[in-house]
Design an enzyme around this catalytic site. Structure first.
Site, mmCIF file in Angstrom:
data_model
loop_
_atom_site.group_PDB
_atom_site.id
_atom_site.type_symbol
_atom_site.label_atom_id
_atom_site.label_comp_id
_atom_site.label_asym_id
_atom_site.label_seq_id
_atom_site.Cartn_x
_atom_site.Cartn_y
_atom_site.Cartn_z
ATOM 1 C CE LYS A 28 -3.771 -0.380 2.496
ATOM 2 N NZ LYS A 28 -4.484 -0.965 3.797
ATOM 3 N NE ARG A 73 -5.438 3.232 3.980
ATOM 4 C CZ ARG A 73 -5.287 3.262 2.804
ATOM 5 N NH1 ARG A 73 -4.752 4.545 1.751
ATOM 6 N NH2 ARG A 73 -6.080 2.709 1.957
ATOM 7 N N GLY A 112 -8.530 -7.045 4.298
ATOM 8 C CA GLY A 112 -9.482 -6.868 5.284
ATOM 9 C C GLY A 112 -8.950 -7.871 6.357
ATOM 10 C CG MET A 157 -3.185 -7.031 9.398
ATOM 11 S SD MET A 157 -1.440 -6.762 9.111
ATOM 12 C CE MET A 157 -1.576 -6.282 7.337
ATOM 13 N NE ARG A 216 -6.062 -4.713 -3.064
ATOM 14 C CZ ARG A 216 -6.407 -4.720 -1.866
ATOM 15 N NH1 ARG A 216 -5.743 -4.509 -0.775
ATOM 16 N NH2 ARG A 216 -7.828 -4.886 -1.740
ATOM 17 C CG HIS A 247 -14.746 -10.884 3.654
ATOM 18 N ND1 HIS A 247 -15.043 -12.028 3.886
ATOM 19 C CD2 HIS A 247 -13.360 -10.341 4.000
ATOM 20 C CE1 HIS A 247 -14.043 -12.722 4.316
ATOM 21 N NE2 HIS A 247 -12.932 -11.605 4.346
ATOM 22 N NE ARG A 290 1.354 -45.308 -9.393
ATOM 23 C CZ ARG A 290 0.381 -44.374 -9.833
ATOM 24 N NH1 ARG A 290 -0.465 -44.834 -10.519
ATOM 25 N NH2 ARG A 290 0.632 -43.247 -9.534
ATOM 26 N NE ARG A 325 5.757 -49.290 -10.552
ATOM 27 C CZ ARG A 325 5.289 -48.581 -9.467
ATOM 28 N NH1 ARG A 325 6.129 -47.725 -9.149
ATOM 29 N NH2 ARG A 325 4.031 -48.623 -8.925
ATOM 30 C CD GLU A 366 11.305 -46.914 -6.971
ATOM 31 O OE1 GLU A 366 10.269 -46.429 -6.583
ATOM 32 O OE2 GLU A 366 11.194 -47.894 -7.764
ATOM 33 C CB SER A 373 11.415 -43.112 -14.750
ATOM 34 O OG SER A 373 10.510 -42.214 -14.176
ATOM 35 C CB THR A 404 10.710 -37.856 -6.643
ATOM 36 O OG1 THR A 404 9.347 -37.480 -7.094
ATOM 37 C CG2 THR A 404 11.752 -37.173 -7.375
ATOM 38 C CG ASN A 405 5.797 -40.382 -5.026
ATOM 39 O OD1 ASN A 405 6.129 -39.292 -5.106
ATOM 40 N ND2 ASN A 405 4.791 -41.131 -5.456
ATOM 41 C CG ASP A 406 9.344 -46.012 -2.874
ATOM 42 O OD1 ASP A 406 9.091 -46.239 -1.973
ATOM 43 O OD2 ASP A 406 8.736 -46.714 -3.896
ATOM 44 C CB CYS A 437 7.287 -41.281 -12.926
ATOM 45 S SG CYS A 437 8.149 -42.400 -12.107
ATOM 46 C CE1 TYR A 460 9.275 -38.930 -18.074
ATOM 47 C CE2 TYR A 460 11.013 -39.314 -19.511
ATOM 48 C CZ TYR A 460 10.057 -40.013 -18.653
ATOM 49 O OH TYR A 460 10.304 -41.151 -18.111
HETATM 50 P P1 ADP Z 1 -7.837 -2.311 3.934
HETATM 51 O O1 ADP Z 1 -6.333 -2.747 3.757
HETATM 52 O O2 ADP Z 1 -8.506 -3.309 4.814
HETATM 53 O O3 ADP Z 1 -8.432 -1.977 2.571
HETATM 54 P P2 ADP Z 1 -7.410 0.475 4.139
HETATM 55 O O4 ADP Z 1 -6.423 0.931 4.921
HETATM 56 O O5 ADP Z 1 -7.184 0.390 2.840
HETATM 57 O O6 ADP Z 1 -7.809 -0.929 4.779
HETATM 58 O O7 ADP Z 1 -8.418 1.455 4.600
HETATM 59 C C1 ADP Z 1 -9.910 0.867 4.725
HETATM 60 C C2 ADP Z 1 -10.922 1.828 4.150
HETATM 61 O O8 ADP Z 1 -10.669 3.349 4.343
HETATM 62 C C3 ADP Z 1 -10.553 1.900 2.407
HETATM 63 O O9 ADP Z 1 -11.969 2.059 1.858
HETATM 64 C C4 ADP Z 1 -9.870 3.393 2.443
HETATM 65 O O10 ADP Z 1 -10.031 4.039 0.958
HETATM 66 C C5 ADP Z 1 -10.445 4.207 3.196
HETATM 67 N N1 ADP Z 1 -9.218 5.134 3.649
HETATM 68 C C6 ADP Z 1 -8.194 4.745 4.570
HETATM 69 N N2 ADP Z 1 -7.519 5.902 4.521
HETATM 70 C C7 ADP Z 1 -8.359 6.956 4.044
HETATM 71 C C8 ADP Z 1 -8.092 8.500 4.108
HETATM 72 N N3 ADP Z 1 -6.914 9.190 4.449
HETATM 73 N N4 ADP Z 1 -8.980 9.209 3.496
HETATM 74 C C9 ADP Z 1 -10.103 8.575 3.218
HETATM 75 N N5 ADP Z 1 -10.704 7.273 3.152
HETATM 76 C C10 ADP Z 1 -9.651 6.483 3.689
HETATM 77 MG MG MG Z 2 -7.706 -0.926 1.305
HETATM 78 MG MG MG Z 3 8.349 -46.631 -5.877
#
Ligand code: ADP
Ligand code: MG
Ligand code: MG
Length: 916
Positions: free
Chosen positions: A28, A99, A108, A110, A372, A490, A596, A652, A779, A798, A801-803, A865, A885
């Protein structure tokens, strides 16, 4: 340490970091910096590095604050200057978000705190400055709630536990007789803040913090803590993200989507993450903030008009209602849409990949908050790579590298049988959130999904909506159905990441967690009842629906062709039946690497003849029984050779210990006694006689062929006669006869002589010939070490790699389940060596055998194999040691083909690096 930089600024078109610095700044933070550099509007802020997270985990809060306090204070001053506001000021306060942001995105998992810096004074300042009192108090109550959840630990552990803040809001709405959060008045919001703070004090015993600096440090350290929360740990395990990486923390000036009708917030994908279609798509809400869009509180609206119309059809919303209540951003804020569309173009061109973005409109001004590389399904991954290649955005090698081989697995899974689907009844329709076909039994809780799956049941997880704590359950389910939530909810995002079929936002269904019932179209379903989902159309069906094989067509087929051009390694399949051979061949296998023969003895008539052979008292008895087996085996080989016509087939010879074939129950033993005309007692004695203390190291493999040469004779004859029979029918075959479990040169040599002598006899009898090879599996560690000797007799190796893994580690594959998971958990070993080749140990033996084998026989044919033949990282190793192969199960053939191409590219690149 003194001069080390821990804080990186960004804002107003400049930045100290950039997109390449993901390890240090997290994904981020690195991309927030990069967007500044390419002229995309981003609110100013700074990133605290992942190294500080490591320091925090080692030394704790005080050490972290002492180390970075000055840098943070300076950075806040910089933001103040850019924004023209002041942190902690009464009249004109700077508000920030705090953030999380790891190297790899963990959506979502953290925590984030918004609107930080508010207190009873600042809220008045914000109200006055914005002229919008409601907005100020809305922001304040959100802040107290998020701070309570994240920093004061008030977020409930599970969905079933009461959420103190949500309970207060619900009660408030009841008192006021309103339905939506947005219907609450300013005074109601003020009252909410008061009640929230009382709840917080009850929880912690302290007043809610009013000092913005205290709020800031509390939030920063809580984000570090969230790296170690249970769901983040689980997510990392699933995605193989190391715990040591740590998260960065981003502190960023707030922009507000909740300032009224001229403000909004949303998320978008530059292309369709489900199908890969080149269509801009996403969801937004007017007068909303942050997570509102994904939280499922209000029904989100579509970004584009086209998307909006598509959505309204699925959601059964009339065009009139759509225009009034759910207009697209394109229609509601045309100027903002235009700018956003332009930003989409800019970002895709810059990153040259599909982007997943977050944006906010504050009073008619567009801000980007995140970009991202978007998570996507296997199908979308293939389509986007091939489209971008066509658009000349990326080149061929990049297109090949863009697709994660493991993700192809999703495209190889069965789809609904076209006939069965015609007869099925559609009970509801939701959004096609993540494609695929799923049939299973209904469960309503993530824990149940896990439990039922362990019992071997196929389940569909049915939820009103999902949340991060449902992760493990979602992973165990065949598919996911939710009543609420849009395409960016989510459930939808996580399901696409997992490649799980998901139908979200099926608004017409009624779910009752308490009674464990689901009502669709007037019919009530209980836990355990069957339903089916089509994640590509959003259809929800009654009952079970049959499925059929997927096929390699369109972009997938093109990607495979491209891969074959690059790959050095060929890909064969492991197959014991004509139907498996056909699947493997259809998926592009260029031969069978392991057929086999023991599996051929398990049919009803076959097993009896086999048992007669094993239970016979002497060679004459064995020969008699083998004569019965010969035509059976010959016919089996004909079937397989025909399915694999024109391609090589490695067969085999008999490998497993004989006791695996004899009856261990009295009923079976009686039957054998009757068939063979001996007493039950004699059968029992013989069975007893065959039992071994350690059968895997016992009388098996070429030890059978060397003690009972007549078995080798019969099998060689069956193979060659089958091939000659086909030759008569003008079908070409290339049999390769493989001796199992060779450990010494003489063992191999004796077997080779029997095979060759038998074949010479058959050629003479028939007056016809074909080409064939005689080789061995490598093997047993000893065989690898003396491969130069063995190669005098073997025309090919051949690697089994299991055995080989079993014997190199001394882990019994059948017993490893007791300790391997614990070993992996404790980090004693990194990965299951039966899945991912242990390059250091087992790989070393492979390497030795390759070199020694080639020394004796320059053109020796080399392949593998074992299970590892379908594992991408192992394939890369086999490429490097120079095998010709790999052979894997039919469904992994396309995965192996792509991995083989990627191996060539990766090795070429690292060779260039080393030599430049
Ligand atoms: P996550 O990684 O769970 O998506 P984010 O850090 O991206 O968490 O933030 C959660 C939400 O808050 C997102 O929708 C993001 O766009 C919004 N947000 C985060 N920082 C700001 C900010 N400075 N101003 C406006 N919206 C924000
Ligand atoms: Mg986000
Ligand atoms: Mg064998």
């Amino acid at each position: 340490m003194a001069n080390k930089k821990h804080v990186y600024l960004f804002g107003n078109g400049t930045a100290e970091g950039n997109a390449k610095m993901k390890n240090l700044l997290g994904g981020k933070g690195a991309n927030l910096a990069e967007m500044n550099l390419i002229g995309v509007a981003v609110p100013p802020g700074f990133t605290i590095t992942t190294e500080v997270c490591t320091l925090y985990n080692e030394k704790g809060r005080d050490a972290v604050v002492a180390t970075i306090k000055d840098e943070v204070t300076n950075a806040i001053t910089e933001i103040e200057n850019m924004m023209g506001t002041k942190f902690g000021d009464k009249e004109n306060p700077l508000l920030v978000s705090v953030r999380s942001g790891a190297r790899a995105s963990m959506p979502g998992m953290m925590d984030t705190v918004l609107n930080l810096g508010l207190n009873n004074d600042a809220v008045e300042g914000i109200a006055k400055k914005s002229g919008n009192e409601r907005f100020a108090w809305d922001s304040y109550r959100r802040f107290v709630q998020m701070y309570g959840d994240v920093v004061l630990g008030m977020k409930p552990e599970s969905k079933e536990d009461p959420d103190p803040f949500e309970d207060i809001i619900e009660k408030m709405k009841e008192e006021k007789g309103v339905e939506l959060d947005n219907d609450l008045s300013t005074d109601d919001l003020k009252e909410l803040v008061t009640r929230f703070k009382i709840a917080a004090k009850n929880q912690t015993g302290h007043d809610f913090p009013v000092d913005p600096w205290e709020q800031l440090w509390g939030s920063v350290t809580s984000v570090f803590d969230s790296w170690m929360n249970d769901r983040a740990i689980l997510y990392r395990k699933m995605e193989k993200i190391p715990d040591e990486w740590g998260t960065a923390v981003n502190v960023q000036a707030m922009v507000f989507g909740n300032m009224g009708e001229n403000s909004a917030t949303g998320v978008a994908f530059t292309r369709d993450a489900g199908t890969g279609e080149n269509l801009f798509n996403g969801e937004y809400l007017i007068d909303a903030q942050g997570e509102d869009v994904v939280a499922g509180i209000r029904t989100p609206q579509q970004i584009t008009k086209e998307g909006s119309i598509r959505w309204s059809k699925l959601a059964q919303v009339s065009e009139e209602e759509r225009i009034v209540s759910y207009p697209s951003l394109e229609e509601a804020m045309p100027l903002m849409y235009k700018q956003l569309f332009e930003t989409r173009r800019k970002l895709e061109n810059h990153y040259r990949d599909m982007q997943d973005i977050e944006f906010t409109v504050e009073n008619g001004r567009l801000w980007l908050l995140q970009t991202r590389n978007g998570k996507r399904t296997g199908a979308a991954m293939v389509k986007i790579a091939m489209d971008m290649l066509k658009e000349k955005m990326i080149n061929r090698e990049e297109a090949i590298m863009r697709v994660n081989p493991e993700k192809l697995d999703e495209l190889l899974h069965p789809v609904f049988d076209t006939e069965a689907i015609d007869d099925a009844s559609v009970m509801s329709k939701g959004l096609p959130a993540s494609p695929g076909a799923a049939t299973g039994q209904i469960v309503f809780h993530a824990d149940d999904a896990e439990e039922w799956a362990v019992q071997g049941k196929k389940v569909i997880l049915v939820r009103i909506e999902t949340s991060p704590e449902d992760l493990a359950g979602m992973n165990s389910a065949e598919g996911i159905l939710t009543a609420r939530g849009g395409m960016t909810s989510h459930a939808a995002v996580v399901a696409r990441g997992m490649g799980k079929c998901c139908v979200s936002g099926a608004g017409s269904i009624k779910i009752n967690y308490h009674d464990k019932t689901l009502i669709m179209d007037g019919k009530t379903y209980s836990e355990g009842d069957f339903i089916s989902l089509n994640g590509s159309t959003g259809d929800v069906y009654d009952g079970r629906i049959a499925t059929m094989e997927a096929e390699l067509s369109g972009d997938f087929g093109k990607l495979m062709k491209l891969s074959d051009k690059k790959a050095k390694l060929l890909v064969r399949t492991n197959a014991d039946t004509p139907s498996d051979s056909k699947v493997g061949r259809d998926f592009g296998a260029v031969g069978i690497g392991l057929c086999r023969t023991e599996h051929m003895f398990f049919g009803d008539d076959k097993i009896t003849a086999m048992r007669e052979m094993i239970l016979a008292g002497d060679e004459a008895g064995r020969r008699e029984a083998l004569a019965k087996l010969l035509p059976i085996q010959r016919a089996d080989f004909e079937g397989i050779f025909e399915a694999m016509h024109d391609l090589p087939v490695t067969v085999r010879l008999l490998d497993p210990p004989l006791h695996e074939f004899v009856p261990h129950d009295e009923k079976g033993q009686k039957e054998m006694a009757k068939v063979m005309g001996i007493t039950l007692k004699e059968v029992k004695e013989k069975v007893e006689d065959l039992s071994e203390v350690n059968p895997m190291l016992g009388h098996r493999g070429c030890r059978l062929g060397n003690t009972y040469p007549e078995i080798t004779e019969m099998q060689s004859r069956a193979i060659i006669e089958a091939a000659l029979n086909l030759k008569k029918r003008k079908i070409k075959t290339y049999p390769e006869i493989m001796i199992p479990l060779t450990g010494t040169y003489i063992e191999m040599k004796l077997q080779e002589e029997i095979v060759r002598a038998t074949i010479a006899k058959v050629f003479e009898e028939r007056g016809a010939k074909i080409d064939f090879l005689v080789g061995t599996m490598i093997e047993i560690p000893r065989a690898a070490l003396i491969a130069d000797q063995i190669a005098k007799s073997a025309e090919f190796f051949s690697f089994g790699t299991n055995d080989l893994t079993q014997m190199v580690f001394g882990y019994s594959r059948d017993d490893a389940g007791k300790f391997l998971p614990i070993y992996i958990e404790k980090g004693i070993i990194k990965e299951d060596p039966f899945q991912v080749l242990d390059q250091e140990g087992v790989g070393q033996l492979v390497d030795i055998a390759v070199k020694k084998g080639r020394k004796t026989r320059k053109k020796i044919k080399l392949g593998i194999c074992g299970e590892h033949g379908g594992d991408p990282s192992s394939i890369e190793f086999f490429h490097r040691v120079g095998l010709q192969y790999v052979s894997c199960s039919p469904y992994r053939v396309p995965i192996a083909r792509l991995a083989a191409a990627q191996s060539t590219i990766v090795n070429k690149r690292s060779w260039k690096r080393k030599n430049s």
